[in-house]
Design a protein around this motif. Structure first.
Motif, PDB file in Angstrom:
ATOM      1  N   THR A 326       0.986  -1.426  -0.024  1.00  0.00           N
ATOM      2  CA  THR A 326      -0.004   0.031  -0.029  1.00  0.00           C
ATOM      3  C   THR A 326       0.997   1.101  -0.002  1.00  0.00           C
ATOM      4  OG1 THR A 326      -0.128  -0.196   2.386  1.00  0.00           O
ATOM      5  CG2 THR A 326      -2.109  -0.840   1.099  1.00  0.00           C
ATOM      6  N   GLU A 327       2.026   1.262   0.359  1.00  0.00           N
ATOM      7  CA  GLU A 327       2.995   2.274   0.526  1.00  0.00           C
ATOM      8  C   GLU A 327       3.126   2.956  -0.908  1.00  0.00           C
ATOM      9  OE1 GLU A 327       3.720  -0.749   1.449  1.00  0.00           O
ATOM     10  OE2 GLU A 327       5.515  -1.255   0.266  1.00  0.00           O
ATOM     11  N   LYS A 328       2.967   2.049  -1.939  1.00  0.00           N
ATOM     12  CA  LYS A 328       3.149   2.405  -3.414  1.00  0.00           C
ATOM     13  C   LYS A 328       2.190   3.721  -3.791  1.00  0.00           C
ATOM     14  CE  LYS A 328       3.490  -0.775  -6.680  1.00  0.00           C
ATOM     15  NZ  LYS A 328       3.570  -2.183  -7.216  1.00  0.00           N
ATOM     16  N   ILE A 329       1.093   3.760  -2.998  1.00  0.00           N
ATOM     17  CA  ILE A 329       0.205   4.764  -3.428  1.00  0.00           C
ATOM     18  C   ILE A 329       0.049   6.117  -2.466  1.00  0.00           C
ATOM     19  CG2 ILE A 329      -1.496   3.577  -5.152  1.00  0.00           C
ATOM     20  CD1 ILE A 329      -3.418   3.317  -2.790  1.00  0.00           C
ATOM     21  N   LEU A 330       1.018   5.794  -1.447  1.00  0.00           N
ATOM     22  CA  LEU A 330       1.241   7.160  -0.629  1.00  0.00           C
ATOM     23  C   LEU A 330       2.123   7.918  -0.998  1.00  0.00           C
ATOM     24  CD1 LEU A 330       0.321   5.272   3.108  1.00  0.00           C
ATOM     25  CD2 LEU A 330      -1.106   6.784   1.238  1.00  0.00           C
ATOM     26  N   THR A 331       2.052   8.907  -2.040  1.00  0.00           N
ATOM     27  CA  THR A 331       3.275   9.515  -2.598  1.00  0.00           C
ATOM     28  C   THR A 331       3.238  11.146  -2.391  1.00  0.00           C
ATOM     29  OG1 THR A 331       1.831   9.828  -4.354  1.00  0.00           O
ATOM     30  CG2 THR A 331       3.419   7.974  -4.559  1.00  0.00           C
ATOM     31  N   ALA A 332       2.725  11.434  -1.289  1.00  0.00           N
ATOM     32  CA  ALA A 332       2.775  12.903  -0.904  1.00  0.00           C
ATOM     33  C   ALA A 332       4.302  13.213  -0.461  1.00  0.00           C
ATOM     34  CB  ALA A 332       1.990  13.288   0.375  1.00  0.00           C
ATOM     35  N   LYS A 333       4.725  14.245  -1.090  1.00  0.00           N
ATOM     36  CA  LYS A 333       6.078  14.729  -0.580  1.00  0.00           C
ATOM     37  C   LYS A 333       6.416  14.889   0.856  1.00  0.00           C
ATOM     38  CE  LYS A 333       6.945  17.468  -4.620  1.00  0.00           C
ATOM     39  NZ  LYS A 333       6.680  18.910  -5.061  1.00  0.00           N
ATOM     40  N   TYR A 334       5.556  15.404   1.389  1.00  0.00           N
ATOM     41  CA  TYR A 334       5.834  15.745   2.962  1.00  0.00           C
ATOM     42  C   TYR A 334       4.798  15.095   3.837  1.00  0.00           C
ATOM     43  CZ  TYR A 334       7.945  19.529   0.563  1.00  0.00           C
ATOM     44  OH  TYR A 334       8.924  20.299  -0.415  1.00  0.00           O
ATOM     45  N   GLU A 335       5.173  14.566   4.855  1.00  0.00           N
ATOM     46  CA  GLU A 335       4.418  14.009   6.111  1.00  0.00           C
ATOM     47  C   GLU A 335       4.817  14.810   7.318  1.00  0.00           C
ATOM     48  OE1 GLU A 335       4.719   9.769   6.658  1.00  0.00           O
ATOM     49  OE2 GLU A 335       4.511   9.554   4.271  1.00  0.00           O
ATOM     50  N   ILE A 336       3.819  15.685   7.738  1.00  0.00           N
ATOM     51  CA  ILE A 336       4.209  16.873   8.784  1.00  0.00           C
ATOM     52  C   ILE A 336       3.443  16.227   9.919  1.00  0.00           C
ATOM     53  CG2 ILE A 336       4.149  19.253   9.410  1.00  0.00           C
ATOM     54  CD1 ILE A 336       4.344  19.558   5.973  1.00  0.00           C
ATOM     55  N   GLU A 337       3.711  16.294  11.324  1.00  0.00           N
ATOM     56  CA  GLU A 337       3.070  15.990  12.459  1.00  0.00           C
ATOM     57  C   GLU A 337       2.289  17.546  13.009  1.00  0.00           C
ATOM     58  OE1 GLU A 337       2.530  12.583  13.058  1.00  0.00           O
ATOM     59  OE2 GLU A 337       3.914  12.140  11.509  1.00  0.00           O
ATOM     60  N   LEU A 338       1.257  17.130  13.595  1.00  0.00           N
ATOM     61  CA  LEU A 338       0.571  18.219  14.086  1.00  0.00           C
ATOM     62  C   LEU A 338       0.596  17.899  15.793  1.00  0.00           C
ATOM     63  CD1 LEU A 338      -1.153  20.880  13.454  1.00  0.00           C
ATOM     64  CD2 LEU A 338      -3.009  19.659  14.366  1.00  0.00           C
ATOM     65  N   PRO A 339       1.525  18.484  16.530  1.00  0.00           N
ATOM     66  CA  PRO A 339       1.565  18.257  18.107  1.00  0.00           C
ATOM     67  C   PRO A 339       0.644  18.800  18.802  1.00  0.00           C
ATOM     68  CG  PRO A 339       3.213  19.844  17.222  1.00  0.00           C
ATOM     69  CD  PRO A 339       2.524  19.476  16.109  1.00  0.00           C
ATOM     70  N   ALA A 340       0.170  18.152  19.690  1.00  0.00           N
ATOM     71  CA  ALA A 340      -0.800  18.891  20.865  1.00  0.00           C
ATOM     72  C   ALA A 340      -0.250  19.998  21.612  1.00  0.00           C
ATOM     73  CB  ALA A 340      -1.333  17.759  21.694  1.00  0.00           C
ATOM     74  N   LYS A 341      -0.986  21.024  21.746  1.00  0.00           N
ATOM     75  CA  LYS A 341      -0.530  22.022  22.449  1.00  0.00           C
ATOM     76  C   LYS A 341      -1.016  22.042  23.961  1.00  0.00           C
ATOM     77  CE  LYS A 341      -0.360  25.487  18.672  1.00  0.00           C
ATOM     78  NZ  LYS A 341      -1.327  26.459  18.148  1.00  0.00           N
ATOM     79  N   THR A 342      -2.223  21.126  24.288  1.00  0.00           N
ATOM     80  CA  THR A 342      -2.345  20.864  25.676  1.00  0.00           C
ATOM     81  C   THR A 342      -2.488  19.544  25.839  1.00  0.00           C
ATOM     82  OG1 THR A 342      -4.704  21.247  24.977  1.00  0.00           O
ATOM     83  CG2 THR A 342      -3.686  23.158  25.905  1.00  0.00           C
ATOM     84  N   SER A 343      -2.448  19.168  27.193  1.00  0.00           N
ATOM     85  CA  SER A 343      -2.851  17.696  27.314  1.00  0.00           C
ATOM     86  C   SER A 343      -4.152  17.665  27.846  1.00  0.00           C
ATOM     87  CB  SER A 343      -1.719  17.289  28.335  1.00  0.00           C
ATOM     88  OG  SER A 343      -2.161  17.780  29.651  1.00  0.00           O
ATOM     89  N   GLY A 344      -4.649  16.147  27.801  1.00  0.00           N
ATOM     90  CA  GLY A 344      -6.309  16.003  28.391  1.00  0.00           C
ATOM     91  C   GLY A 344      -6.779  14.769  27.329  1.00  0.00           C
ATOM     92  N   TYR A 345      -7.957  15.029  27.325  1.00  0.00           N
ATOM     93  CA  TYR A 345      -8.642  14.032  26.300  1.00  0.00           C
ATOM     94  C   TYR A 345      -9.359  14.650  25.085  1.00  0.00           C
ATOM     95  CZ  TYR A 345      -8.285  11.067  30.550  1.00  0.00           C
ATOM     96  OH  TYR A 345      -7.639  10.467  31.591  1.00  0.00           O
ATOM     97  N   VAL A 346      -9.425  14.154  24.117  1.00  0.00           N
ATOM     98  CA  VAL A 346      -9.726  14.679  23.002  1.00  0.00           C
ATOM     99  C   VAL A 346     -11.524  14.620  23.078  1.00  0.00           C
ATOM    100  CG1 VAL A 346     -10.292  14.445  20.327  1.00  0.00           C
ATOM    101  CG2 VAL A 346      -8.163  14.086  21.271  1.00  0.00           C
ATOM    102  N   THR A 347     -12.080  15.651  22.963  1.00  0.00           N
ATOM    103  CA  THR A 347     -13.737  15.850  22.952  1.00  0.00           C
ATOM    104  C   THR A 347     -14.281  15.891  21.862  1.00  0.00           C
ATOM    105  OG1 THR A 347     -13.440  17.982  23.668  1.00  0.00           O
ATOM    106  CG2 THR A 347     -13.415  16.514  25.512  1.00  0.00           C
ATOM    107  N   LYS A 348     -13.720  16.452  20.951  1.00  0.00           N
ATOM    108  CA  LYS A 348     -14.528  16.946  19.680  1.00  0.00           C
ATOM    109  C   LYS A 348     -13.489  17.058  18.318  1.00  0.00           C
ATOM    110  CE  LYS A 348     -17.495  20.433  18.974  1.00  0.00           C
ATOM    111  NZ  LYS A 348     -18.774  21.249  18.965  1.00  0.00           N
ATOM    112  N   LEU A 349     -13.888  16.539  17.247  1.00  0.00           N
ATOM    113  CA  LEU A 349     -12.974  16.696  16.235  1.00  0.00           C
ATOM    114  C   LEU A 349     -13.821  17.187  15.159  1.00  0.00           C
ATOM    115  CD1 LEU A 349     -10.973  13.459  16.426  1.00  0.00           C
ATOM    116  CD2 LEU A 349      -9.855  15.466  16.162  1.00  0.00           C
ATOM    117  N   VAL A 350     -14.225  18.467  14.833  1.00  0.00           N
ATOM    118  CA  VAL A 350     -15.259  18.958  14.086  1.00  0.00           C
ATOM    119  C   VAL A 350     -15.267  18.434  12.535  1.00  0.00           C
ATOM    120  CG1 VAL A 350     -16.762  20.901  13.383  1.00  0.00           C
ATOM    121  CG2 VAL A 350     -15.515  20.949  15.697  1.00  0.00           C
ATOM    122  N   ALA A 351     -16.028  17.549  12.395  1.00  0.00           N
ATOM    123  CA  ALA A 351     -15.817  16.736  11.014  1.00  0.00           C
ATOM    124  C   ALA A 351     -15.549  17.601   9.773  1.00  0.00           C
ATOM    125  CB  ALA A 351     -16.924  15.695  10.988  1.00  0.00           C
TER     126      ALA A 351
END
Ligand code: URA
Ligand code: CA
Length: 433
Positions: A326-351
């Motif tokens: 499957t890695e053959k079709i994952l061809t984006a140039k960059y993979e960038i992580e988004l680090p959490a700025k606060t700790s706790g529990y995820v309560t919502k991810l506005v779809a």
């Protein structure tokens, strides 16, 4: 008959007859009824509502405004599945081969994505060579041979809906239950399904923000399906967060393959079992939902469903080697992580906002004419209920550009982290007749 009299009738809360609704839809489709009169009628419907009989007459008039696809030369009961709007909704990619592998014929017509919702066709086209333009005869032959094929929607499917939807969009009449129900069901009926499974989404970003409204929409569609002679069932599902982990075309194909290998995200896998069981029962391949679910679990665990996917990709000219690599079709140039700025529990991810972030990366279209980039998107590492520490990655952004400040900002604004853990909800209710 005069349109002005029919507008007045609906304005005063009276019931329109089949002949009157046929006149309205016929006249609006051929241009003899102008937008300003149709706009007034839409607003009258918005306020006065419609009876189930009226909605079913409206639905059939809209279905009959264009081509009606004839699938009668395909053996068995053809069941179609439709979602009223999801983000990262990978279910069709999994369900098509999964239910086909237990003998349910899947003759799927799909559309392209627009705005924050992805399109099944775009997702399949992430597989090199996969061809969605088949002749009607090729389509039917493949379904008879392999039980599954997917093609692009005919250009002349429910043209009345196309025109009406554009008008509703600019007259503040989109979120009306009779209008949504007739819009969706007219297309499903025109696409030739014998039976229909509906996934009615609710929550932020869905048409129906409120569960009671979602139930009312679902019950309405189930009843009009029945009145039109198509057995229909609905699942009320929650869209407080995207389904699964992947949002974006190639990423979702890989997610579907992982799910068919038995390694998919729990929510996506469960949703496929729930919707798939309904499809199997409607196709009369099992008597009960429990029996149907047992068949699907067996097909997934034994590898039968994955083999059906391989057959489907091969039938439609796609490169099957991506299933094993499957890695053959994952061809984006960059993979960038988004680090959490606060700790706790995820309560919502506005779809819908996360869907928009994926669109901004290039995974979706702002307008129908836009090109899309299959490689880009978002992979969530944390979902509702998960614990996070400061600095931990919330998600990976797959991008072909390094300029993603706006995307990162939008994502941070729409991922909520609180102090107390929250239980995610997947399914609120199931509506049968
Ligand atoms: N999806 C449709 O196809 N039509 C609507 O009106 C709403 C959602
Ligand atoms: Ca997904």
């Amino acid at each position: 008959m005069r349109m002005v009299d029919l507008i007045e009738k609906k304005r005063d809360g009276k019931v329109l007859s089949k002949e009157e609704l046929d006149f309205i839809i016929g006249g609006y489709t051929d241009g003899s009824i102008p937008d300003y009169q149709m706009s007034a009628l839409l607003m009258a419907i918005f306020y006065q509502d419609m009876t189930d009989e009226e909605i079913s007459h409206l639905t059939l008039a809209m279905a009959n405004s264009g081509d009606i696809i004839d699938l009668s030369s395909i053996d068995g009961i053809k069941v179609d599945k439709h979602s009223t709007g999801g983000v990262g909704d990978t279910t069709t990619l999994v369900l098509a081969p999964l239910v086909a592998s237990v003998g349910v014929p899947v003759a799927k017509m799909s559309g392209r994505g627009l705005g924050f919702t992805g399109g099944t066709l775009d997702k399949f086209e992430s597989i090199p060579g996969f061809k969605i333009e088949l002749s009607d005869q090729e389509f039917i032959d493949i379904v008879n041979k392999s039980k599954v094929a997917v093609i692009g929607q005919s250009g002349n499917l429910a043209p009345a809906d196309k025109k009406l939807y554009a008008l509703r969009d600019v007259t503040a009449t989109v979120d009306s239950i009779p209008l949504i129900a007739s819009s969706i069901m007219s297309k499903k009926i025109a696409a030739g399904a014998d039976a229909i499974v509906l996934d009615v989404t609710t929550g932020d970003g869905a048409f129906m923000k409120d569960i009671e409204d979602a139930k009312r929409l679902a019950k309405t569609m189930v009843r009009i399906g029945k009145l039109a002679g198509r057995q229909t069932m609905a699942v009320i599902s929650d869209m407080s967060e995207p389904l699964g982990e992947a949002i974006g075309n190639s990423l979702e194909i890989v997610e579907a393959i992982d799910t068919l290998k038995g390694n998919g995200p729990a929510d996506l896998t469960e949703m496929c079992y729930v919707l798939g069981s309904q499809m199997v029962v409607l196709a009369k391949k099992a008597e009960t939902l429990e029996e149907a679910r047992g068949m699907l679990e067996e097909a997934l665990h034994s590898g039968k469903a994955l083999e059906k996917f391989r057959e489907m990709v091969k039938d439609q000219g796609g490169d099957t080697s991506v299933i094993d690599q499957t890695e053959k079709i994952l061809t984006a140039k960059y993979e960038i992580e988004l680090p959490a700025k606060t700790s706790g529990y995820v309560t919502k991810l506005v779809a819908n906002e996360i869907g928009i972030a994926a669109m901004l990366l290039g995974a979706g279209r702002k307008t129908k004419e836009d090109d899309i980039d299959h490689a880009v998107g978002i992979k969530l590492h944390k979902k509702i209920g998960d614990k996070v520490a400061v600095g931990e990655s919330l998600l990976t952004i797959y991008s072909n550009s390094k300029e993603i400040d706006a995307v990162e900002k939008l994502l941070y604004q729409n991922i909520f982290i609180g102090d107390t853990p929250k239980e995610p909800i997947l399914i609120h209710d199931i509506i049968t007749e």
